[in-house]
Structures are given as C-alpha cells and as structure tokens.
Design an enzyme around this catalytic site. Structure first.
Site, short mmCIF file in Angstrom:
data_model
loop_
_atom_site.label_atom_id
_atom_site.label_comp_id
_atom_site.label_asym_id
_atom_site.label_seq_id
_atom_site.Cartn_x
_atom_site.Cartn_y
_atom_site.Cartn_z
CB VAL A 126 -0.99 0.08 1.23
CG1 VAL A 126 -1.62 1.25 1.18
CG2 VAL A 126 -1.79 -1.36 1.18
CB CYS A 127 4.20 2.11 1.49
SG CYS A 127 3.88 1.38 3.17
N PRO A 128 3.78 2.50 -1.49
CG PRO A 128 4.05 0.79 -3.17
CD PRO A 128 3.87 0.85 -1.67
#
Length: 274
Positions: A126-128
């Site tokens: 999810v982070c990118p």
C-alpha cells in the site's frame, strides 16, 4: 462408680478432640485465605490482560493474513507527544530530496502548512500507492501554501534504492516529495505511531499549520491507504477557519456554506439548510 469413670473418660476424650481442632483451625483458615487470595489474583490478572489489550488490528503486520492482537504496551499511542492544538513535536533527520541526501527539520516549514505522514516500510504494498498519489499531486498542495513529507523507519539508503526502482516493479520512480528517515524510531515514538512488536509504524498523518501547531491527526490500520482528496479538503478547511473565523460543517468543501460560531449566527446557516 463405673458410670462416673466412663463419663470422665468421655469428657477427657472430648477435650482432647477440642484441643486438636483448636490446633488445626489456624492452618485450615490460613489455607482457605490463601486459596481465596490466589483466586482473586488470577481474576485481577485476567482483568488486566483484557484491559491492556487494544483493538484488533485487522492487518496485523505489514503483510496480509498475519493478523494478531496488539497490546497497549506494544505501541506508543498512549505515549504520544502529538497533541491537537499544541505545537507539533519537533523533528529533524536525513531525507531523500530529488535523489540527494539532505538534512531536514520541522522548522524548515514554518510559515507553511505541512502534511507529515508515516508509512510502515519501503518496498511494500500500500505504501508506494500513497507516496506516489501525494507526490503526483504536490502542486495542488503547493498552490495552497502546503508541503508534504513522508517518513518511515527505513534508512535514507533504502529510500534511495526504492526511488531508483521503477514503478512497474513496485518502486517509486522519480518522486516529488521528501522521504525522511527515522532509523532510531524517535520521531515515530514522539508522534505515537510506532509499533514496538513490529518494528515499524502505523499509517499516521498529521496536519501542522503555518505556526507549527498540530491541527489534525489520522491513524489508519495497516491494510488501508489514505485519501489525498480528503487531506486537501482538511487543509483547505483549516485555512478557511484561520482566515475567516467561521467554522466548517460536515463534508465542507471550498465554496460551501460555513457557520458563524455564535447562537445567533448559526441560525443563518441552519435556516438555509432546512
């Protein structure tokens, strides 16, 4: 005479049993008291266990399917220095900005609004999507005198390696917002987002105003990313109240009606609404 002798023998035997009972009673009472005390301690321990358990983190770790119950002692939410309407906790550290290592600190953004958000780890899932979403729309933030900084517990070297990884391979590619390194976890702990048992942070987002005051906090569990649109809306709402002194109702967007915060003034809004 014989009857009297038997009576005396019975009385003597009775006295002996009485003495034995008297001798046995203290240890028996002590045993009962200890048993009751131990049961009370077990009950208290069960209560403390339930009391110290926090809500269920559906995502558990960064990786889906590793859900676990996290106790209060395992994260720093209860130790956070970040308080709404108070000065934001000071931070400084090394960041990757335009492919270079630079020292960055909170006071660099005095006079501007700052969206300061934490994400769990580089090279994850999810982070990118969050970092790219905020980076791709940075001009919208800049147009309202706002900057964006992302932070994780990874080193600046890992940040740079992630930036140098193509997006089609899960990397960031060229990114337009700073990635701050919190390798010693101090910033994450000060902002109350660090998970001790996992070694990384929750998805915390903090809106800090142009005077360095913390105005808004959002904390997401690990599996769900944040909304750029909602973050922009919140910044615009706080800036509006700063300038005009009126307050913003639920779902307010620029151009919508606001409320004059006094008993008579509020009636103008509710009269239009209803």
């Amino acid at each position: 005479m014989e009857a009297r002798s038997k009576l005396l023998d019975g009385t003597t035997a009775s006295r002996r049993w009485t003495r034995k009972l008297v001798l046995l009673l203290p240890p028996l009472l002590l045993f009962l008291l200890r048993t009751e005390s131990l049961q009370g301690l077990e009950s208290d321990e069960r209560f403390r266990t339930r009391e110290n358990e926090c809500h269920f983190y559906a995502g558990g770790q960064v990786y889906p399917g590793e859900a676990s119950r996290v106790s209060v002692a395992d994260h720093s939410l209860h130790l956070s220095k970040a308080k709404i309407s108070k000065p934001a906790p000071y931070w400084e550290g090394t960041a990757v900005i335009n492919g270079e290592f630079k020292e960055l600190k909170l006071t660099d953004y005095r006079g501007k609004y700052l969206v300061f958000f934490f994400y769990p780890l580089d090279f994850t899932f999810v982070c990118p999507t969050e970092i790219i979403a905020f980076g791709d729309r940075i001009e919208e933030f800049k147009s309202i005198n706002t900057e964006v900084v992302a932070c994780s517990v990874d080193s600046q070297f890992t940040h740079l390696a992630w930036i140098n990884t193509p997006r089609r391979q899960g990397g960031l590619g060229p990114i337009r917002i700073p990635l701050l390194s919190d390798l010693n976890h101090q910033i994450s702990k000060d902002y109350g987002v660090y998970l001790e048992d996992s070694g990384h942070t929750l998805r915390g987002l903090f809106i800090i105003d142009d005077k360095g005051v913390l105005r808004q906090i959002t904390l997401n569990d690990l599996p769900v990313g944040r909304s750029v649109d909602e973050t922009l809306r919140l910044v615009q709402a706080f800036q509006y109240t700063d300038k005009h002194g009126e307050v913003c109702p639920a779902g307010w967007k620029p151009g919508s009606e606001t409320i004059i915060p006094d008993p008579a003034g509020k009636l103008k809004y509710f009269d239009k609404l209803n």
